[in-house]
Design a protein around this motif. Structure first.
Motif, short mmCIF file in Angstrom:
data_model
loop_
_atom_site.label_atom_id
_atom_site.label_comp_id
_atom_site.label_asym_id
_atom_site.label_seq_id
_atom_site.Cartn_x
_atom_site.Cartn_y
_atom_site.Cartn_z
N VAL A 82 0.87 -1.17 0.00
CA VAL A 82 0.00 0.00 0.00
C VAL A 82 0.91 1.23 0.00
CG1 VAL A 82 -1.92 1.21 1.08
CG2 VAL A 82 -1.65 -1.25 1.43
N VAL A 158 -6.78 4.86 5.36
CA VAL A 158 -7.52 3.70 5.84
C VAL A 158 -8.79 4.20 6.50
CG1 VAL A 158 -7.48 1.67 7.33
CG2 VAL A 158 -5.35 2.53 6.33
N VAL A 175 -7.30 1.61 1.77
CA VAL A 175 -7.51 0.36 2.50
C VAL A 175 -8.89 0.39 3.15
CG1 VAL A 175 -6.69 -1.15 4.36
CG2 VAL A 175 -5.04 0.15 2.99
N PRO A 198 -6.95 -3.49 -0.71
CA PRO A 198 -6.65 -4.25 0.51
C PRO A 198 -7.77 -4.07 1.54
CG PRO A 198 -4.77 -2.94 -0.16
CD PRO A 198 -5.91 -2.49 -1.00
#
Length: 332
Positions: A82, A158, A175, A198
């Motif tokens: 990432v 994220v 993410v 992900p």
């Protein structure tokens, strides 16, 4: 998988049992006595249901019920890339506010986290809360502010997704995080299995390690191999901390699966003074990374301020983590 049948049962009962098992698509061998050996895709069988069949005395599984996540079929570690982070290969640090509150708040924290060595920026926009009367996030606006702060600082972002219908809003999120409360939201897991991004899958506070890996199996079975696991504490009888951080899960998961495992000491303890020691302990236990909540004014944070570190406290904690990592031969 082995099945022990009842002793001295009628031949017709055993024949019916063997046929029933063959109908499930597995191969049934009868080496003699009361033992039946099942071969094939036995991970599809439910051991509890098998025990209810007439003539069955006990069921013993020899293979894990999560073949894609199991290390036995995938001995090399999975590395999830990432941005510049290689999660599962290098130690990864994810940090940021529990909830996005404003552009100034998330951007300021993002700059400080980048300077402290964080590789990913976390921030909640959709927040499932125990009480419907507490702050549940800014939603789409929060995601926009988070992604803007990530672009400005060069940090991938994220954020937690709670519903498959939110996916169009998460186009710029790097993410997709599945929170503890949604670890067994199987429709969400199936949909994330169809995505290329992900997925950071958190262990539920009431889940075993096996249940966590079976949840990961849902995502892997959909074709998405970019799964990162997260230990964030389980519920026990202890009331002093928010949860009980199960650090033993880190080496267990490394033994059982090829997927990387990070630790969230913020939700595990619920108390800022305990976050630093648990960060250090997680490094020593072999975690592949940390996810830590940081806020420049925890007393006035809109969500979970009691467990947030200040940026200065975070930087100090990271300095100690680096010392521990060096002492055990790891790089951060």
């Amino acid at each position: 998988m082995f099945i022990l049948t009842e002793k001295n049962q009628a031949a017709a009962v055993q024949q019916a049992l063997r046929q029933r098992l063959k109908d499930t698509g597995v191969t049934v061998a009868h080496p003699g006595g009361e033992v039946l050996v099942l071969e094939g895709e036995t991970f599809r069988l439910d051991g509890e249901s098998l025990r209810l069949l007439p003539g069955v005395r006990a069921v013993q599984r020899l293979t894990e019920p999560y073949p894609l996540a199991a290390r036995t079929g995938h001995p090399e570690d999975t590395v999830v890339s990432v941005g510049k982070a290689r999660i599962g290969q290098d130690f990864c640090l994810i940090a940021g506010p529990c909830a996005v509150e404003s552009s100034e708040q998330v951007t300021s924290i993002a700059r400080q986290m980048s300077a402290a060595g964080a590789q990913l920026l976390r921030g909640g926009a959709f927040k499932p809360r125990t009480s419907p009367y507490t702050f549940g996030g800014l939603g789409a606006e929060g995601l926009e502010l988070l992604c803007r702060a990530g672009r400005e600082t060069g940090l991938p972002v994220v954020s937690e997704i709670t519903d498959p219908r939110q996916l169009p809003l998460f186009r710029e999120v790097d993410v997709l995080q599945v929170g503890a409360r949604n670890m067994q939201n199987f429709e969400l897991l199936r949909e994330l299995g169809r995505q290329e991004k992900p997925v950071l899958l958190k262990r539920s506070f009431g889940a075993t390690v096996t249940e966590l890996l079976q949840a990961a199996e849902y995502i892997l079975a959909g074709g998405n191999e970019r799964v990162i696991l997260c230990e964030r504490g389980i519920r026990t009888f202890e009331k002093y901390t928010r949860n009980t951080l199960d650090l033993s899960a880190v080496p267990i998961i490394h033994e059982k699966t090829h997927l990387p495992i990070i630790v969230d000491p913020s939700h595990a303890t619920g108390k800022a003074n305990l976050v630093e020691p648990m960060m250090i302990a997680a490094v020593a236990a072999g975690a592949d990374g940390l996810e830590v909540e940081v806020h420049y004014d925890p007393q006035h944070a809109w969500s979970d301020g009691a467990q947030c570190l200040t940026p200065d406290a975070f930087a100090q904690a990271m300095a100690k983590c680096r010392q521990v990592a060096w002492a055990i031969g790891r790089e951060m």
